[in-house]
Design an enzyme around this catalytic site. Structure first.
Site, mmCIF file in Angstrom:
data_model
loop_
_atom_site.group_PDB
_atom_site.id
_atom_site.type_symbol
_atom_site.label_atom_id
_atom_site.label_comp_id
_atom_site.label_asym_id
_atom_site.label_seq_id
_atom_site.Cartn_x
_atom_site.Cartn_y
_atom_site.Cartn_z
ATOM 1 N N SER A 237 -1.631 -4.723 -11.105
ATOM 2 C CA SER A 237 -2.173 -5.477 -9.974
ATOM 3 C C SER A 237 -1.755 -6.932 -10.110
ATOM 4 O O SER A 237 -2.017 -7.561 -11.138
ATOM 5 C CB SER A 237 -3.695 -5.347 -9.955
ATOM 6 O OG SER A 237 -4.246 -6.051 -8.870
ATOM 7 N N ASN B 282 -9.268 -6.227 -0.641
ATOM 8 C CA ASN B 282 -10.647 -6.490 -1.082
ATOM 9 C C ASN B 282 -11.545 -6.908 0.079
ATOM 10 O O ASN B 282 -12.289 -7.891 0.000
ATOM 11 C CB ASN B 282 -10.686 -7.545 -2.183
ATOM 12 C CG ASN B 282 -10.104 -7.040 -3.495
ATOM 13 O OD1 ASN B 282 -9.082 -7.551 -3.948
ATOM 14 N ND2 ASN B 282 -10.731 -6.043 -4.098
ATOM 15 N N LYS C 154 1.055 -3.488 -7.251
ATOM 16 C CA LYS C 154 0.036 -3.716 -6.226
ATOM 17 C C LYS C 154 -0.114 -5.214 -6.011
ATOM 18 O O LYS C 154 -0.327 -5.965 -6.961
ATOM 19 C CB LYS C 154 -1.316 -3.122 -6.649
ATOM 20 C CG LYS C 154 -2.406 -3.342 -5.602
ATOM 21 C CD LYS C 154 -3.687 -2.597 -5.938
ATOM 22 C CE LYS C 154 -4.570 -3.343 -6.895
ATOM 23 N NZ LYS C 154 -5.893 -2.690 -7.085
ATOM 24 N N LEU C 155 -0.002 -5.636 -4.761
ATOM 25 C CA LEU C 155 -0.143 -7.048 -4.414
ATOM 26 C C LEU C 155 -1.515 -7.289 -3.796
ATOM 27 O O LEU C 155 -1.898 -6.619 -2.826
ATOM 28 C CB LEU C 155 0.934 -7.470 -3.414
ATOM 29 C CG LEU C 155 2.396 -7.248 -3.809
ATOM 30 C CD1 LEU C 155 3.303 -7.754 -2.692
ATOM 31 C CD2 LEU C 155 2.725 -7.938 -5.129
ATOM 32 N N LYS C 156 -2.260 -8.242 -4.334
ATOM 33 C CA LYS C 156 -3.481 -8.686 -3.684
ATOM 34 C C LYS C 156 -3.093 -9.504 -2.448
ATOM 35 O O LYS C 156 -2.168 -10.334 -2.502
ATOM 36 C CB LYS C 156 -4.312 -9.549 -4.633
ATOM 37 C CG LYS C 156 -4.863 -8.801 -5.838
ATOM 38 C CD LYS C 156 -5.983 -7.865 -5.457
ATOM 39 C CE LYS C 156 -6.662 -7.270 -6.685
ATOM 40 N NZ LYS C 156 -7.815 -6.409 -6.343
ATOM 41 N N LYS D 212 -12.955 3.990 -9.194
ATOM 42 C CA LYS D 212 -13.349 3.124 -10.301
ATOM 43 C C LYS D 212 -14.656 3.686 -10.862
ATOM 44 O O LYS D 212 -15.696 3.618 -10.204
ATOM 45 C CB LYS D 212 -13.543 1.681 -9.839
ATOM 46 C CG LYS D 212 -12.237 0.972 -9.504
ATOM 47 C CD LYS D 212 -12.498 -0.448 -9.047
ATOM 48 C CE LYS D 212 -11.163 -1.136 -8.726
ATOM 49 N NZ LYS D 212 -11.386 -2.444 -8.048
ATOM 50 N N GLU E 22 -5.228 -1.003 0.609
ATOM 51 C CA GLU E 22 -6.511 -0.732 -0.027
ATOM 52 C C GLU E 22 -7.611 -1.632 0.539
ATOM 53 O O GLU E 22 -7.435 -2.851 0.622
ATOM 54 C CB GLU E 22 -6.367 -0.949 -1.533
ATOM 55 C CG GLU E 22 -7.593 -0.646 -2.345
ATOM 56 C CD GLU E 22 -7.360 -0.890 -3.827
ATOM 57 O OE1 GLU E 22 -8.345 -0.848 -4.582
ATOM 58 O OE2 GLU E 22 -6.195 -1.131 -4.232
ATOM 59 N N GLY F 154 -8.913 -0.443 -11.776
ATOM 60 C CA GLY F 154 -9.293 -1.169 -12.983
ATOM 61 C C GLY F 154 -10.153 -2.372 -12.668
ATOM 62 O O GLY F 154 -10.166 -2.869 -11.537
ATOM 63 N N ASP G 77 -11.824 1.624 -1.603
ATOM 64 C CA ASP G 77 -12.229 1.251 -2.950
ATOM 65 C C ASP G 77 -13.716 0.938 -2.919
ATOM 66 O O ASP G 77 -14.561 1.787 -3.173
ATOM 67 C CB ASP G 77 -11.387 0.054 -3.419
ATOM 68 C CG ASP G 77 -11.850 -0.568 -4.730
ATOM 69 O OD1 ASP G 77 -12.809 -0.067 -5.343
ATOM 70 O OD2 ASP G 77 -11.256 -1.576 -5.149
ATOM 71 N N ASP H 284 -3.702 -4.692 -1.628
ATOM 72 C CA ASP H 284 -5.155 -4.601 -1.762
ATOM 73 C C ASP H 284 -5.786 -5.828 -1.136
ATOM 74 O O ASP H 284 -5.527 -6.957 -1.559
ATOM 75 C CB ASP H 284 -5.525 -4.506 -3.245
ATOM 76 C CG ASP H 284 -7.022 -4.386 -3.472
ATOM 77 O OD1 ASP H 284 -7.773 -4.212 -2.487
ATOM 78 O OD2 ASP H 284 -7.440 -4.458 -4.647
#
Length: 369
Positions: A136, A192, A162-164, A264, A215, A292, A240, A190
């Protein structure tokens, strides 16, 4: 088999990160980690609570987790012992606090399995002896800095990036990574929960980059809007934060809110519930992967074991130890050909190194039963 418990140690450790990790909900420079050690008549077991310092990823935070363990969860354990598989039922009357519950259940399972000489992976149903690993990548200050970071991770052997992302840091960095490293790179993003349904048109621009998934684009508590968004995107939607139980997973699949699930274990209350989610998803042909929470070697060992189950068909965020920590509290997990080995020793298969653990310990609390 009932296990009689002598007591529980709650230990806090301070783990500085090798580099700041930025997401849409904040920047982390270190981890304030709560470790749980259960002492039973047959031995001891360890686990890691994934709660962060502040309630940003979810409502839980590390001080709160320690408090609820001390005041409610640990005192609820039967004095004459219990089967580790029954921990969930014993703790169920207490609403929420899944990360704290997960840590207590995992420590008890570790103790039981060590006594039985069985590995965590074997107990959960692992089908592989090693698992492919993704990494990540946090939000950066510039696209060139991001490209350098991705290049370094690819050179280390990570098989998925994976790119935030967040509003203002999404389409352009994704385009830059895809153009630099080509269509062969397994790439996902992702958010969030950083977007709303009003951003649908903007998010459709990500469809041009052949992503594995997007995500958690929308709010944690809105599966209906995720279902509406999923109909508008070609990119698969992965949930998630929205998935806190097997029941949530079943509802999300039924609604069409996602076609991939990030599991998770701490978020869903433990590895037994995580296995239930895996089973439900597998029955519906929905791929899962292991997320994670910047774990130390204690948490990473359990995650790698879970990621070896047959339904975990996408690389997880099970990075090597030095991705986050210069020195881990266990023997480090080292990437080999983009994979980590599944521990085969009894229980989690790892133990804290006493000197390394003492060096980072900030407090210890013993709760006798």
């Amino acid at each position: 088999m009932r296990t009689k418990i002598s007591g529980v140690e709650l230990r806090r450790i301070a783990m500085p990160l090798v580099a700041p990790f930025r997401t849409s909900f904040g920047v982390e420079t270190s981890r304030d980690v709560l470790l749980v050690r259960v002492v039973t008549a047959d031995g001891e077991g360890w686990a890691e609570c994934a709660a962060m310092s502040e309630p940003r990823y979810c409502s839980e935070y590390v001080d709160g987790a320690q408090h609820v363990l001390r005041e409610f969860l640990i005192p609820a354990l039967p004095k004459d012992g219990l089967d580790a598989q029954a921990v969930g039922r014993v703790l169920d009357p207490f609403t929420g606090h899944r990360m704290a519950k997960s840590a207590l259940e995992t420590a008890l399972l570790d103790a039981r399995l060590r006594g039985a000489g069985e590995s965590f992976g074997s107990y959960l149903g692992a089908a592989r002896d090693r698992v492919p690993c993704g990494v990540s990548v946090g939000i950066m200050d510039s696209v060139p800095e991001l490209l350098d970071a991705v290049e370094a991770y690819i050179a280390e052997g990570y098989v998925r990036i994976k790119l935030k992302i967040e509003p203002g840091w999404d389409v352009e960095p994704v385009r830059a990574v895809r153009e630099r490293f080509g269509d062969e790179l397994l790439l996902q993003v992702d958010a969030n929960a950083a977007y709303t349904l009003a951003d649908t048109q903007h998010l459709t621009a990500l469809d041009d980059f052949g992503l594995l998934l997007i995500e958690q684009p929308l709010a944690n508590d809105d599966m209906v809007q995720h279902a509406a968004l999923a109909k508008r995107l070609r990119t698969p939607v992965c949930l998630d934060e929205s998935i806190e139980s097997a029941a949530h997973a079943a509802a999300a699949i039924t609604l069409g809110a996602c076609s991939v699930i990030n599991v998770k274990p701490a978020r869903v209350g433990g590895y037994l519930e995580a296995r239930r989610i895996h089973d439900i998803a597998s029955a519906h042909g929905v791929p899962v992967w292991c997320g994670g929470m910047l774990e130390t070697g204690i948490g990473r060992a359990a995650n790698v074991a879970l990621a070896a189950l047959p339904g975990f068909t996408l690389p997880g965020d099970t990075s090597g130890s030095h991705r986050y920590f210069a020195t881990d509290i266990t023997e480090p997990f080292v990437l080999a050909d983009g994979h980590l080995d599944v521990p085969t020793g009894p229980g989690l298969g790892v133990l804290p190194l006493p000197d390394a653990l003492d060096e980072v310990t900030t407090s210890r609390e013993w709760i006798a039963l």
